[in-house]
Design a protein around this motif. Sequence first.
Motif, mmCIF file in Angstrom:
data_model
loop_
_atom_site.group_PDB
_atom_site.id
_atom_site.type_symbol
_atom_site.label_atom_id
_atom_site.label_comp_id
_atom_site.label_asym_id
_atom_site.label_seq_id
_atom_site.Cartn_x
_atom_site.Cartn_y
_atom_site.Cartn_z
ATOM 1 N N ALA A 154 0.833 -1.200 0.000
ATOM 2 C CA ALA A 154 0.000 0.000 0.000
ATOM 3 C C ALA A 154 0.872 1.257 0.000
ATOM 4 O O ALA A 154 0.582 2.229 -0.706
ATOM 5 C CB ALA A 154 -0.928 -0.002 1.208
ATOM 6 N N TYR A 155 1.940 1.233 0.784
ATOM 7 C CA TYR A 155 2.839 2.377 0.856
ATOM 8 C C TYR A 155 3.512 2.615 -0.493
ATOM 9 O O TYR A 155 3.563 3.742 -0.974
ATOM 10 C CB TYR A 155 3.888 2.167 1.951
ATOM 11 N N LEU A 156 4.020 1.553 -1.113
ATOM 12 C CA LEU A 156 4.682 1.690 -2.410
ATOM 13 C C LEU A 156 3.714 2.164 -3.492
ATOM 14 O O LEU A 156 4.081 2.968 -4.360
ATOM 15 C CB LEU A 156 5.347 0.373 -2.810
ATOM 16 N N GLU A 157 2.469 1.690 -3.430
ATOM 17 C CA GLU A 157 1.462 2.141 -4.394
ATOM 18 C C GLU A 157 1.185 3.635 -4.211
ATOM 19 O O GLU A 157 1.114 4.385 -5.192
ATOM 20 C CB GLU A 157 0.179 1.342 -4.225
ATOM 21 N N SER A 158 1.042 4.061 -2.977
ATOM 22 C CA SER A 158 0.822 5.480 -2.696
ATOM 23 C C SER A 158 2.009 6.322 -3.130
ATOM 24 O O SER A 158 1.859 7.414 -3.687
ATOM 25 C CB SER A 158 0.563 5.700 -1.201
ATOM 26 N N GLN A 159 3.201 5.816 -2.881
ATOM 27 C CA GLN A 159 4.418 6.520 -3.270
ATOM 28 C C GLN A 159 4.490 6.642 -4.797
ATOM 29 O O GLN A 159 4.865 7.685 -5.330
ATOM 30 C CB GLN A 159 5.635 5.775 -2.716
ATOM 31 N N ASN A 160 4.116 5.588 -5.491
ATOM 32 C CA ASN A 160 4.108 5.603 -6.953
ATOM 33 C C ASN A 160 3.082 6.614 -7.477
ATOM 34 O O ASN A 160 3.363 7.360 -8.426
ATOM 35 C CB ASN A 160 3.798 4.202 -7.491
ATOM 36 N N ASP A 161 1.890 6.629 -6.864
ATOM 37 C CA ASP A 161 0.877 7.607 -7.260
ATOM 38 C C ASP A 161 1.393 9.030 -7.071
ATOM 39 O O ASP A 161 1.200 9.887 -7.932
ATOM 40 C CB ASP A 161 -0.409 7.410 -6.448
ATOM 41 N N LEU A 162 2.042 9.283 -5.939
ATOM 42 C CA LEU A 162 2.604 10.605 -5.677
ATOM 43 C C LEU A 162 3.619 10.976 -6.754
ATOM 44 O O LEU A 162 3.591 12.088 -7.292
ATOM 45 C CB LEU A 162 3.264 10.641 -4.297
ATOM 46 N N GLY A 163 4.495 10.056 -7.089
ATOM 47 C CA GLY A 163 5.487 10.312 -8.139
ATOM 48 C C GLY A 163 4.838 10.630 -9.472
ATOM 49 O O GLY A 163 5.260 11.553 -10.171
ATOM 50 N N ASN A 164 3.790 9.896 -9.807
ATOM 51 C CA ASN A 164 3.084 10.146 -11.069
ATOM 52 C C ASN A 164 2.425 11.526 -11.071
ATOM 53 O O ASN A 164 2.476 12.245 -12.066
ATOM 54 C CB ASN A 164 2.024 9.071 -11.315
ATOM 55 N N HIS A 165 1.824 11.879 -9.947
ATOM 56 C CA HIS A 165 1.162 13.177 -9.868
ATOM 57 C C HIS A 165 2.170 14.321 -9.903
ATOM 58 O O HIS A 165 1.918 15.356 -10.541
ATOM 59 C CB HIS A 165 0.290 13.257 -8.617
ATOM 60 N N LEU A 166 3.303 14.144 -9.260
ATOM 61 C CA LEU A 166 4.337 15.181 -9.303
ATOM 62 C C LEU A 166 4.890 15.337 -10.714
ATOM 63 O O LEU A 166 5.150 16.454 -11.162
ATOM 64 C CB LEU A 166 5.464 14.859 -8.312
ATOM 65 N N GLN A 167 5.050 14.228 -11.423
ATOM 66 C CA GLN A 167 5.534 14.293 -12.800
ATOM 67 C C GLN A 167 4.516 15.007 -13.679
ATOM 68 O O GLN A 167 4.868 15.834 -14.519
ATOM 69 C CB GLN A 167 5.814 12.896 -13.351
ATOM 70 N N THR A 168 3.229 14.700 -13.478
ATOM 71 C CA THR A 168 2.172 15.372 -14.235
ATOM 72 C C THR A 168 2.196 16.876 -13.957
ATOM 73 O O THR A 168 2.088 17.691 -14.876
ATOM 74 C CB THR A 168 0.793 14.785 -13.869
ATOM 75 N N LEU A 169 2.364 17.238 -12.696
ATOM 76 C CA LEU A 169 2.431 18.647 -12.331
ATOM 77 C C LEU A 169 3.625 19.324 -13.000
ATOM 78 O O LEU A 169 3.511 20.440 -13.508
ATOM 79 C CB LEU A 169 2.515 18.795 -10.814
ATOM 80 N N THR A 170 4.762 18.658 -13.035
ATOM 81 C CA THR A 170 5.950 19.200 -13.688
ATOM 82 C C THR A 170 5.703 19.399 -15.179
ATOM 83 O O THR A 170 6.049 20.444 -15.749
ATOM 84 C CB THR A 170 7.154 18.264 -13.471
ATOM 85 N N LEU B 39 2.782 19.786 -16.663
ATOM 86 C CA LEU B 39 1.813 20.863 -16.847
ATOM 87 C C LEU B 39 2.445 22.231 -16.625
ATOM 88 O O LEU B 39 2.113 23.196 -17.325
ATOM 89 C CB LEU B 39 0.625 20.670 -15.900
ATOM 90 N N THR B 40 3.357 22.312 -15.684
ATOM 91 C CA THR B 40 4.059 23.575 -15.430
ATOM 92 C C THR B 40 4.854 23.990 -16.662
ATOM 93 O O THR B 40 4.827 25.157 -17.059
ATOM 94 C CB THR B 40 4.980 23.449 -14.196
ATOM 95 N N SER B 41 5.518 23.040 -17.277
ATOM 96 C CA SER B 41 6.280 23.340 -18.500
ATOM 97 C C SER B 41 5.349 23.822 -19.615
ATOM 98 O O SER B 41 5.651 24.787 -20.314
ATOM 99 C CB SER B 41 7.048 22.103 -18.967
ATOM 100 N N GLN B 42 4.217 23.150 -19.772
ATOM 101 C CA GLN B 42 3.265 23.552 -20.802
ATOM 102 C C GLN B 42 2.690 24.934 -20.497
ATOM 103 O O GLN B 42 2.502 25.749 -21.404
ATOM 104 C CB GLN B 42 2.139 22.526 -20.914
ATOM 105 N N PHE B 43 2.417 25.194 -19.229
ATOM 106 C CA PHE B 43 1.888 26.489 -18.811
ATOM 107 C C PHE B 43 2.888 27.590 -19.142
ATOM 108 O O PHE B 43 2.511 28.644 -19.680
ATOM 109 C CB PHE B 43 1.599 26.436 -17.304
ATOM 110 N N GLU B 44 4.168 27.359 -18.869
ATOM 111 C CA GLU B 44 5.195 28.356 -19.165
ATOM 112 C C GLU B 44 5.310 28.598 -20.664
ATOM 113 O O GLU B 44 5.491 29.734 -21.104
ATOM 114 C CB GLU B 44 6.529 27.922 -18.576
ATOM 115 N N GLU B 45 5.189 27.528 -21.455
ATOM 116 C CA GLU B 45 5.218 27.686 -22.917
ATOM 117 C C GLU B 45 4.041 28.532 -23.393
ATOM 118 O O GLU B 45 4.193 29.409 -24.257
ATOM 119 C CB GLU B 45 5.172 26.315 -23.602
ATOM 120 N N LEU B 46 2.862 28.266 -22.831
ATOM 121 C CA LEU B 46 1.680 29.028 -23.223
ATOM 122 C C LEU B 46 1.810 30.499 -22.838
ATOM 123 O O LEU B 46 1.391 31.377 -23.603
ATOM 124 C CB LEU B 46 0.420 28.426 -22.586
ATOM 125 N N ILE B 47 2.376 30.774 -21.683
ATOM 126 C CA ILE B 47 2.592 32.167 -21.286
ATOM 127 C C ILE B 47 3.486 32.865 -22.303
ATOM 128 O O ILE B 47 3.220 33.992 -22.709
ATOM 129 C CB ILE B 47 3.204 32.244 -19.870
#
Length: 66
Positions: free
Chosen positions: A9-25, A27-35
């Motif tokens: 359960a811990y490893l699954e949660s950790q993996n989800d966190l990593g995926n969400h942080l990567q998605t955020l990263t 999206l941040t890059s895309q947001f900066e490009e759009l700006i």
Amino acid sequence: MTPQEFREAYLESQNDLGNHLQTLTDLTSQFEELISLISADYSRMNEVVDEFISRQESQQQDGGQA
């Protein structure tokens, strides 16, 4: 919960966190490009307006001939 279930359960949660942080990263890059693109669009729009105004003023000074 057994230690093994906790680990899974811990490893699954950790993996989800990593995926969400990567998605955020990503999206941040895309947001900066759009700006940057939006800024360039506004600059181009301003150039078009300035050119139009300049031509209108020039035509008025030439007595409407152009």
